[in-house]
Motif scaffolding. Structure first.
Motif, short mmCIF file in Angstrom:
data_model
loop_
_atom_site.label_atom_id
_atom_site.label_comp_id
_atom_site.label_asym_id
_atom_site.label_seq_id
_atom_site.Cartn_x
_atom_site.Cartn_y
_atom_site.Cartn_z
N VAL A 7 -5.23 -9.28 13.78
CA VAL A 7 -4.67 -9.75 12.52
C VAL A 7 -4.43 -11.24 12.64
O VAL A 7 -3.73 -11.70 13.54
CB VAL A 7 -3.36 -9.02 12.18
CG1 VAL A 7 -2.75 -9.57 10.90
CG2 VAL A 7 -3.60 -7.52 12.05
N ASP A 14 -0.49 -14.98 3.85
CA ASP A 14 -1.18 -13.70 3.78
C ASP A 14 -1.90 -13.42 5.10
O ASP A 14 -2.25 -14.31 5.85
CB ASP A 14 -2.19 -13.68 2.62
CG ASP A 14 -3.22 -14.78 2.72
OD1 ASP A 14 -2.80 -15.93 2.80
OD2 ASP A 14 -4.42 -14.50 2.71
N GLU A 15 -2.11 -12.15 5.36
CA GLU A 15 -2.77 -11.76 6.59
C GLU A 15 -4.20 -11.30 6.31
O GLU A 15 -4.47 -10.65 5.31
CB GLU A 15 -1.99 -10.64 7.27
CG GLU A 15 -0.65 -11.09 7.82
CD GLU A 15 0.09 -9.98 8.53
OE1 GLU A 15 -0.28 -8.81 8.32
OE2 GLU A 15 1.04 -10.28 9.26
N VAL A 17 -7.12 -9.10 8.07
CA VAL A 17 -7.41 -8.16 9.16
C VAL A 17 -8.89 -8.25 9.48
O VAL A 17 -9.74 -8.04 8.62
CB VAL A 17 -7.02 -6.73 8.76
CG1 VAL A 17 -7.29 -5.77 9.91
CG2 VAL A 17 -5.54 -6.68 8.38
N ALA A 28 -7.81 -2.63 4.26
CA ALA A 28 -6.40 -2.69 4.65
C ALA A 28 -5.52 -3.21 3.53
O ALA A 28 -4.30 -3.12 3.60
CB ALA A 28 -6.23 -3.57 5.88
N VAL A 29 -6.13 -3.78 2.49
CA VAL A 29 -5.36 -4.37 1.39
C VAL A 29 -5.89 -3.87 0.05
O VAL A 29 -7.03 -3.42 -0.08
CB VAL A 29 -5.43 -5.91 1.43
CG1 VAL A 29 -4.80 -6.46 2.69
CG2 VAL A 29 -6.85 -6.41 1.27
N GLN A 96 5.59 -2.64 -0.52
CA GLN A 96 4.29 -2.26 0.01
C GLN A 96 3.84 -3.23 1.09
O GLN A 96 2.96 -2.93 1.89
CB GLN A 96 3.25 -2.17 -1.09
CG GLN A 96 2.70 -3.49 -1.61
CD GLN A 96 1.75 -3.32 -2.78
OE1 GLN A 96 2.16 -3.34 -3.94
NE2 GLN A 96 0.47 -3.15 -2.49
N GLY A 97 4.47 -4.41 1.11
CA GLY A 97 4.17 -5.42 2.11
C GLY A 97 3.00 -6.29 1.72
O GLY A 97 2.10 -5.88 0.98
N GLY A 98 3.00 -7.52 2.22
CA GLY A 98 1.88 -8.43 2.01
C GLY A 98 1.61 -8.79 0.56
O GLY A 98 0.48 -9.16 0.21
N GLN A 244 -2.85 -9.63 -4.26
CA GLN A 244 -3.11 -8.82 -3.07
C GLN A 244 -1.82 -8.22 -2.52
O GLN A 244 -0.75 -8.82 -2.62
CB GLN A 244 -3.78 -9.67 -1.98
CG GLN A 244 -4.29 -8.86 -0.79
CD GLN A 244 -4.97 -9.75 0.23
OE1 GLN A 244 -4.38 -10.06 1.28
NE2 GLN A 244 -6.19 -10.15 -0.04
N ASP A 246 -0.56 -5.02 0.68
CA ASP A 246 -1.01 -4.05 1.68
C ASP A 246 -1.28 -2.69 1.04
O ASP A 246 -0.61 -2.30 0.08
CB ASP A 246 0.06 -3.88 2.77
CG ASP A 246 0.23 -5.13 3.62
OD1 ASP A 246 -0.61 -6.04 3.53
OD2 ASP A 246 1.22 -5.18 4.37
N ARG A 247 -2.28 -2.01 1.57
CA ARG A 247 -2.59 -0.68 1.06
C ARG A 247 -1.57 0.32 1.58
O ARG A 247 -1.25 0.35 2.77
CB ARG A 247 -4.00 -0.26 1.49
CG ARG A 247 -4.49 1.03 0.85
CD ARG A 247 -5.94 1.28 1.19
NE ARG A 247 -6.80 0.24 0.60
CZ ARG A 247 -7.24 0.25 -0.65
NH1 ARG A 247 -6.85 1.19 -1.49
NH2 ARG A 247 -8.04 -0.71 -1.08
#
Length: 248
Positions: A7, A14-15, A17, A28-29, A96-98, A244, A246-247
């Motif tokens: 990561v 933002d990240e 992956v 992942a998103v 949900q993150g990110g 965007q 996180d999933r």
């Protein structure tokens, strides 16, 4: 993850992956992006059009694609003055993150105008200003919202960021800068899993993150909301919209 992955954190927070072999793991998103290409708004988008004179939201044909948000020409209530463009469902949550959104836009004039870019708990079919300024303080039509605001009804005519969490407004934190008329600016709003918000203007952070800006579990929608603050039309051109998270 079932494969080897690394990561990497990009500038802005933002990240990305990256799977083995250098492949970007887009699964992942959850992501939505539009460049407003074509002759009509995409089905996923929802235009909010106030009841005033001249309000409109539509594709504005131009190089690279863009949409135009047009306010009323009269000075009336926000429900008449305002227009917005956002997604058509409350598919996003801070926890949900990110979570982040970014848009590039320009305002035709920077007098008698307010602009909000960020997340809110109400779809654009209800025309309301999620977060705005009254003198030196934030006020809000939303119960939960966070993002970046420019509002000439405020004491300070600068970009600022903050939010409203369960009907409690934060204190505005200012960037020290204002938009330039008819000049594109990139606005980015990052929301932590705990519900703090961080705004960026052309990649520069607006102060420190604002804590307790939005309820982390509240479903949200990304939106750009515009209203005139005087008896004149204000036009905002939106070059792109990127969202965007996180999933789950």
């Amino acid at each position: 993850m079932s494969y080897s992955a690394k990561v990497y954190r990009k500038q802005g927070g933002d990240e990305m992956v990256v799977a083995a072999g250098g492949r970007i793991n887009k699964t992942a998103v959850v992501e939505y992006f539009t460049d407003f290409l074509g002759d009509a708004l995409e089905d996923e988008l929802l235009a909010g059009v106030g009841s005033g004179t001249g309000n409109a939201v539509a594709i504005s044909i131009g190089a690279g694609g863009r949409a135009e948000i047009k306010t009323s020409s009269a000075d009336a209530a926000i429900g008449a003055n305002g227009s917005s463009l956002g997604l058509g469902a409350l598919n996003w949550r801070a926890d949900q993150g990110g979570l982040w959104m970014e848009t590039r836009l320009q305002i035709d004039a920077i007098t008698d105008v307010m602009v909000f870019a960020g997340f809110t708990d109400t779809l654009g079919s209800t025309v309301e200003a999620p977060l705005f300024l009254v003198a030196a303080d934030f006020d809000s039509d939303a119960t939960n919202a966070c993002g970046i605001v420019f509002d000439t009804d405020g004491t300070t005519d600068q970009w600022c960021h903050g939010g409203v969490k369960a009907d409690v407004d934060t204190v505005p934190d200012y960037s020290g800068t204002a938009p330039v008329a008819a000049t594109y600016v990139t606005l980015r709003v990052e929301v932590s899993a705990a519900g703090s918000v961080q705004g960026f203007i052309d990649g520069v952070a607006i102060g420190a993150p604002v804590a307790d800006a939005v309820t982390a579990t509240t479903p949200l929608v990304p939106i750009v909301f515009v209203a005139n603050r005087g008896a004149a039309v204000r036009n905002v051109l939106v070059d792109y919209l990127l969202v965007q998270g996180d999933r789950a």
